[in-house]
Motif scaffolding. Structure first.
Motif, PDB file in Angstrom:
ATOM      1  N   GLY A   1       0.827  -1.191   0.000  1.00 18.37           N
ATOM      2  CA  GLY A   1       0.000   0.000   0.000  1.00 18.37           C
ATOM      3  C   GLY A   1       0.866   1.248   0.000  1.00 18.37           C
ATOM      4  O   GLY A   1       2.073   1.211  -0.251  1.00 18.37           O
ATOM      5  N   ARG A   2       0.257   2.384   0.289  1.00 17.47           N
ATOM      6  CA  ARG A   2       0.979   3.656   0.264  1.00 17.47           C
ATOM      7  C   ARG A   2       0.659   4.449   1.522  1.00 17.47           C
ATOM      8  O   ARG A   2      -0.508   4.607   1.889  1.00 17.47           O
ATOM      9  N   VAL A   3       1.694   4.956   2.167  1.00 18.08           N
ATOM     10  CA  VAL A   3       1.560   5.850   3.305  1.00 18.08           C
ATOM     11  C   VAL A   3       2.382   7.092   2.980  1.00 18.08           C
ATOM     12  O   VAL A   3       3.605   7.009   2.818  1.00 18.08           O
ATOM     13  N   LEU A   4       1.719   8.223   2.864  1.00 14.34           N
ATOM     14  CA  LEU A   4       2.368   9.426   2.336  1.00 14.34           C
ATOM     15  C   LEU A   4       2.390  10.533   3.380  1.00 14.34           C
ATOM     16  O   LEU A   4       1.348  10.878   3.954  1.00 14.34           O
ATOM     17  N   PHE A   5       3.601  11.091   3.597  1.00 14.21           N
ATOM     18  CA  PHE A   5       3.791  12.271   4.431  1.00 14.21           C
ATOM     19  C   PHE A   5       4.404  13.404   3.598  1.00 14.21           C
ATOM     20  O   PHE A   5       5.080  14.277   4.127  1.00 14.21           O
ATOM     21  N   ASP A   6       4.170  13.397   2.309  1.00 13.96           N
ATOM     22  CA  ASP A   6       4.775  14.392   1.425  1.00 13.96           C
ATOM     23  C   ASP A   6       4.381  15.814   1.858  1.00 13.96           C
ATOM     24  O   ASP A   6       3.221  16.090   2.151  1.00 13.96           O
ATOM     25  N   ARG A   7       5.394  16.681   1.901  1.00 13.57           N
ATOM     26  CA  ARG A   7       5.219  18.104   2.233  1.00 13.57           C
ATOM     27  C   ARG A   7       4.633  18.314   3.638  1.00 13.57           C
ATOM     28  O   ARG A   7       4.092  19.379   3.940  1.00 13.57           O
ATOM     29  N   ALA A   8       4.705  17.290   4.474  1.00 12.02           N
ATOM     30  CA  ALA A   8       4.275  17.463   5.863  1.00 12.02           C
ATOM     31  C   ALA A   8       5.283  18.343   6.605  1.00 12.02           C
ATOM     32  O   ALA A   8       6.459  18.429   6.236  1.00 12.02           O
ATOM     33  N   THR A   9       4.812  19.008   7.644  1.00 10.02           N
ATOM     34  CA  THR A   9       5.662  19.898   8.434  1.00 10.02           C
ATOM     35  C   THR A   9       5.681  19.423   9.886  1.00 10.02           C
ATOM     36  O   THR A   9       4.629  19.274  10.511  1.00 10.02           O
ATOM     37  N   PHE A  10       6.896  19.196  10.388  1.00  8.36           N
ATOM     38  CA  PHE A  10       7.088  18.756  11.772  1.00  8.36           C
ATOM     39  C   PHE A  10       7.824  19.875  12.517  1.00  8.36           C
ATOM     40  O   PHE A  10       9.021  20.079  12.288  1.00  8.36           O
ATOM     41  N   PHE A  11       7.104  20.624  13.344  1.00  8.20           N
ATOM     42  CA  PHE A  11       7.797  21.672  14.087  1.00  8.20           C
ATOM     43  C   PHE A  11       7.406  21.686  15.557  1.00  8.20           C
ATOM     44  O   PHE A  11       7.634  22.660  16.263  1.00  8.20           O
ATOM     45  N   GLY A  12       6.868  20.594  16.030  1.00  7.60           N
ATOM     46  CA  GLY A  12       6.544  20.496  17.444  1.00  7.60           C
ATOM     47  C   GLY A  12       5.975  19.131  17.762  1.00  7.60           C
ATOM     48  O   GLY A  12       5.660  18.348  16.872  1.00  7.60           O
ATOM     49  N   GLY A  13       5.865  18.839  19.011  1.00 10.44           N
ATOM     50  CA  GLY A  13       5.313  17.555  19.407  1.00 10.44           C
ATOM     51  C   GLY A  13       6.283  16.415  19.152  1.00 10.44           C
ATOM     52  O   GLY A  13       7.488  16.612  18.951  1.00 10.44           O
ATOM     53  N   GLU A  14       5.744  15.204  19.106  1.00 12.38           N
ATOM     54  CA  GLU A  14       6.577  14.014  18.945  1.00 12.38           C
ATOM     55  C   GLU A  14       5.887  13.032  18.005  1.00 12.38           C
ATOM     56  O   GLU A  14       4.722  12.696  18.179  1.00 12.38           O
ATOM     57  N   VAL A  15       6.631  12.577  17.000  1.00 12.45           N
ATOM     58  CA  VAL A  15       6.141  11.575  16.057  1.00 12.45           C
ATOM     59  C   VAL A  15       7.103  10.396  16.115  1.00 12.45           C
ATOM     60  O   VAL A  15       8.304  10.563  15.903  1.00 12.45           O
ATOM     61  N   SER A  16       6.576   9.220  16.410  1.00  9.40           N
ATOM     62  CA  SER A  16       7.445   8.064  16.630  1.00  9.40           C
ATOM     63  C   SER A  16       7.107   6.905  15.705  1.00  9.40           C
ATOM     64  O   SER A  16       5.941   6.501  15.601  1.00  9.40           O
TER      65      SER A  16
END
Length: 470
Positions: A293-308
């Motif tokens: 399948g496909r899981v897309l984070f294209d052009r996502a912005t991470f500037f806070g919090g926590e992603v694990s």
């Protein structure tokens, strides 16, 4: 996304069309006679009955047998007619029952939607639960999907912002009047009540998605369009299986709360976080499995919090894998923490093409790259910290083609390069710190040419990789 959803065929949802009964009976009788004749002729031929001597006269026993055979044929034809009529009656009854169930569903649906549009948050809350119950009891998949679409659409509607605290004193130096205090409190109460309705929708979606597909109340395989939604509450997809349908968090904002995909399995379908913003809260894919399948984070912005993504497995479905993609193309990492610690990359395609790292922490500590392809091509490392400490590269193709290291800290300390193809071809090292201290194995392709000899300032390499002094 909902507009592009392909309708799923439903036998129950099709209009009932029955042939004319006279035509059906005629065809059934002709078919029965044809089959009987074929069987009789085949038996006649196999038993060698062609040489039987013809009789000029028929005795009473033979005549009686012929009469019994005639009655048997008539009885068989009658039974066939009764069977056809009974089948048609059953089909008509089933169609009528389905129409009645659909009519009742439509009535309940209208009532639930009316509640969802009420001015009272308590009534809206009742409408949310009513729609979720309707989705559970829907006569077919399309009606279930309609209920889910309405709940998702409710989350996409504009909602009042948090009025915050009433300043005291006011900017003009005076104290708020009692009337103003009451008005502000009413706004605060309304905001909290409507926020609770939204959080209930998120909770119900997560609860239903954790139920195994094919069982009652499961929404797995259905589409979820949460495009542009603000996730400021908890949503739990732990243990869910994404094996079909489309789930969209495109341009969603994760500003508070917790979104859990712990132990989830992505084995088909499409889950998209394109353009999403992670500014606070926690998003966890710990122990998740990405096998197709496909899981897309294209052009996502991470500037806070926590992603694990700790201990996640990117396996790609084995050597015959033709699809499957996890993409962070053009994503921006400017704050917070994104972690792939102890993750396993053993297949598929994971891409960070043109991603930008200028703040926060992105960690691949002790990750294992044993298969598949991982791309950091043309990525820019200009700040923050990116760590591959203790990672193992033993079989994957990992590419930093034309990547730019112009600031921040990038650590490959204690990394093992024992196989696969790791390339820094045409990469640029101009500032910041890049450390390969105590790394083992052969130097990655193109690295020594990229850092020049002696190594550029801020770049540290194991002595075994450096050319011997003349």
């Amino acid at each position: 996304m909902t507009r592009n959803r392909r309708p799923r065929p439903s036998l129950n949802g099709r209009e009932l069309r029955l042939w004319n009964v006279g035509l059906v009976l005629a065809l059934a009788l002709l078919t029965a006679l044809a089959v009987a004749a074929a069987v009789f002729y085949t038996g006649w031929d196999l038993l060698g009955a062609r040489e039987l001597k013809s009789e000029r006269r028929i005795d009473s026993k033979t005549l009686f047998d012929l009469v019994k055979l005639s009655f048997g044929v008539v009885a068989g034809a009658g039974a066939l007619v009764a069977l056809i009529v009974a089948y048609r009656r059953q089909r008509v009854d089933e169609a009528g029952a389905h129409r009645e169930a659909t009519r009742l569903h439509t009535e309940r649906f209208s009532q639930a939607v009316d509640k969802l549009g009420s001015d009272s948050p308590a009534v809206r809350l009742g409408g949310v639960h009513a729609l979720a119950g309707l989705a559970d009891d829907a006569p077919d998949h399309n009606l279930r999907q309609t209920c889910i679409d309405v709940l998702c659409a409710y989350l996409r509607l504009p909602f009042p912002s948090d009025p915050g605290d009433l300043p005291d004193p006011l900017p003009d130096g005076t104290s708020p009047t009692e009337e103003r205090r009451n008005a502000h409190q009413e706004k605060t109460d309304l905001y909290r009540a409507l926020r609770e309705v939204r959080h209930t929708v998120l909770r119900l979606i997560g609860d239903h998605y954790r139920i195994p597909q094919g069982t009652h109340r499961s929404w797995q395989g259905c589409d979820l369009d949460l495009t542009g939604v603000t996730i400021d509450g908890n949503i739990d997809f732990s243990g869910a299986t994404f094996s079909g349908g489309r789930v969209s968090f495109d341009r969603a904002t994760f500003s508070a709360g917790e979104a859990f995909f712990v132990g989830a399995t992505f084995s088909g379908g499409r889950v998209s976080f394109v353009g999403a913003t992670f500014s606070a809260g926690e998003v966890s894919f710990v122990g998740a499995t990405f096998s197709s399948g496909r899981v897309l984070f294209d052009r996502a912005t991470f500037f806070g919090g926590e992603v694990s993504f700790d201990r996640a497995t990117f396996s790609g479905g084995g050597p015959t894998f033709f699809g499957g993609e996890v993409s962070f193309d053009r994503a921006t990492f400017s704050g917070g923490t994104v972690s792939f610690d102890h993750a396993t990359f053993s297949g598929g395609d994971v891409s960070f093409l043109r991603a930008t790292y200028f703040g926060g922490t992105v960690s691949f500590d002790h990750a294992t790259f044993s298969g598949g392809d991982v791309h950091f091509d043309r990525a820019t490392f200009s700040g923050g910290r990116v760590s591959f400490v203790g990672a193992t590269f033993s079989g994957s193709g990992v590419s930093f083609l034309r990547a730019t290291f112009s600031g921040g800290d990038v650590h490959f300390a204690l990394t093992t390069f024992s196989g696969g193809d790791v390339s820094f071809l045409h990469a640029t090292f101009s500032d910041g710190t890049v450390s390969f201290d105590r790394a083992t194995g052969s130097a990655p392709g193109g690295l020594l040419d990229a850092v020049s000899t002696p190594a550029s300032q801020g770049v540290s390499l194991p002595s075994a990789w450096l050319p011997a002094n003349p």
